[in-house]
Design a protein around this motif. Sequence first.
Motif, short mmCIF file in Angstrom:
data_model
loop_
_atom_site.label_atom_id
_atom_site.label_comp_id
_atom_site.label_asym_id
_atom_site.label_seq_id
_atom_site.Cartn_x
_atom_site.Cartn_y
_atom_site.Cartn_z
N ALA A 196 0.74 -1.44 0.26
CA ALA A 196 0.35 0.44 0.45
C ALA A 196 1.00 1.49 -0.23
N TYR A 197 1.59 1.11 0.81
CA TYR A 197 2.82 2.54 0.92
C TYR A 197 3.45 2.48 -0.74
N LEU A 198 3.88 1.47 -0.59
CA LEU A 198 4.97 1.81 -2.49
C LEU A 198 3.42 2.28 -3.33
N VAL A 199 2.41 1.97 -3.43
CA VAL A 199 1.84 1.94 -4.17
C VAL A 199 1.51 3.70 -3.98
N GLY A 200 0.66 4.06 -2.80
CA GLY A 200 0.89 5.59 -2.93
C GLY A 200 2.34 6.35 -2.96
N SER A 201 3.14 5.88 -2.55
CA SER A 201 4.55 6.35 -2.80
C SER A 201 4.98 7.10 -4.43
N THR A 202 4.46 6.29 -5.58
CA THR A 202 4.63 6.63 -6.84
C THR A 202 4.43 7.84 -6.91
N PHE A 203 2.98 8.60 -6.14
CA PHE A 203 2.65 9.56 -6.40
C PHE A 203 2.80 10.57 -5.56
N LEU A 204 4.08 10.20 -4.41
CA LEU A 204 4.57 11.50 -3.72
C LEU A 204 5.89 11.37 -4.55
N PHE A 205 6.41 9.77 -4.69
CA PHE A 205 7.71 10.48 -5.35
C PHE A 205 7.56 11.00 -6.81
N GLY A 206 6.60 11.54 -7.72
CA GLY A 206 6.33 12.37 -8.39
C GLY A 206 6.31 13.59 -8.28
N GLY A 207 5.55 13.78 -6.69
CA GLY A 207 5.46 15.23 -6.29
C GLY A 207 6.89 16.22 -5.95
N ALA A 208 7.06 14.54 -5.31
CA ALA A 208 9.16 14.94 -4.58
C ALA A 208 10.09 15.94 -5.58
N ALA A 209 9.51 14.77 -7.12
CA ALA A 209 10.31 15.22 -8.17
C ALA A 209 10.47 16.40 -8.97
N VAL A 210 9.35 17.20 -8.77
CA VAL A 210 9.56 18.62 -8.85
C VAL A 210 8.84 19.40 -8.15
N GLY A 211 9.65 19.33 -6.33
CA GLY A 211 9.85 20.04 -5.47
C GLY A 211 8.69 20.30 -4.70
N ASN A 212 7.95 19.74 -4.96
CA ASN A 212 6.23 19.74 -3.94
C ASN A 212 5.46 18.44 -3.78
N PRO A 213 6.20 17.90 -2.71
CA PRO A 213 5.33 16.29 -2.41
C PRO A 213 4.15 17.12 -1.36
N ARG A 214 4.35 17.93 -0.78
CA ARG A 214 2.58 18.26 0.30
C ARG A 214 1.34 17.92 -0.59
N ALA A 215 1.86 18.86 -1.72
CA ALA A 215 0.65 18.69 -2.91
C ALA A 215 -0.20 17.56 -3.03
N VAL A 216 0.59 15.97 -3.06
CA VAL A 216 -0.25 15.23 -3.39
C VAL A 216 -0.19 14.41 -1.38
N LEU A 217 -0.11 14.82 -0.67
CA LEU A 217 -0.31 13.75 0.24
C LEU A 217 -1.68 12.81 0.18
N VAL A 218 -2.72 13.98 0.40
CA VAL A 218 -4.26 13.44 0.33
C VAL A 218 -4.19 12.48 -0.46
N LEU A 219 -4.04 13.12 -1.87
CA LEU A 219 -3.77 11.73 -2.91
C LEU A 219 -2.57 10.06 -3.26
N ALA A 220 -1.35 10.56 -2.43
CA ALA A 220 -0.98 9.12 -1.74
C ALA A 220 -1.85 8.32 -0.96
N ALA A 221 -2.16 8.96 0.21
CA ALA A 221 -3.42 8.29 1.25
C ALA A 221 -3.81 7.58 1.08
N LEU A 222 -4.80 8.19 -0.23
CA LEU A 222 -5.70 7.47 -0.73
C LEU A 222 -5.77 6.15 -1.06
#
Length: 277
Positions: free
Chosen positions: A137-163
């Motif tokens: 579950a973490y690995l799937v959610g972290s794909t979104f977090l990884f994308g956000g971190a790659a462009v310098g804004n991981p906070r914007a996708v925290l909810v998406l990663a959690a869902l």
Amino acid sequence: MRDALRGIVELARLGNCVAAGGLTATGAFVAGAGGAVLPTALAAATTVFAVAAGNAINDYFDREIDAVNSPGRPIPRGAVSPRTALATAALWFAVAVAFAVRLPTLAIGIAAVNLVALVTYTSVFKGTPGLGNALVAYLVGSTFLFGGAAVGNPRAVLVLAALAGLSTFTREVIKDVEDVAGDREEGLATLPIAVGERRALWIGAAALGVAVTVSPLPYLSGTLGAAYLAVAAVADAVMLYAAYEGFADPAAAPRRFKYGTFLAAVAFVVGRAAVVA
């Protein structure tokens, strides 16, 4: 030779790899990638090769279980030897690392954690009740977090990663119910084996209930537009039905969960696009 090449491709499970890369790109877009095309592409490519390597590692360690549950997989049917699968996984991991090192520090950190998680999932965590499910579950959610971190804004996708993580946890529990026979024969203590199949399904359903309950938050907070809410409602309905279906047909439900996760990602994309427009 042809069967061997086909077997190596099957180890990767290209559909899953491309989908995971798409989720990473979605995370970057939702985080406001804008013109950050190169880091988005690097992050997506890292995810594709890391998932391919993880799938090959999983098949290597699961070869005896797959002989019972999935005899058509490349190793059980003899298309690929265990040693070849391991070497292929190592090569794909190396390619993933080569892409990842060009990303921001936080993204590299997430990639490093995920690579370790992919390697240790089957060999260490899969047979631990609930923990293996939580790791996937973490690995799937972290794909979104990884994308956000790659462009310098991981906070914007925290909810998406959690869902995504919560819904994936539910899907993984249902898959474990489907695989009880082979897992029990291998001596694994998955959640359904440890607490019973029906109780495990209810635990999975509870996790999904949390995800559905919090899914309106990006709209209510003004982060995403009304289009998000409309598509997210459909995604929620698909996943709720899949959870219900899991009690009667555990084999069919995981596939429906993938559709639901895809729709959830689409919801974030259209919600973000509406705000940008």
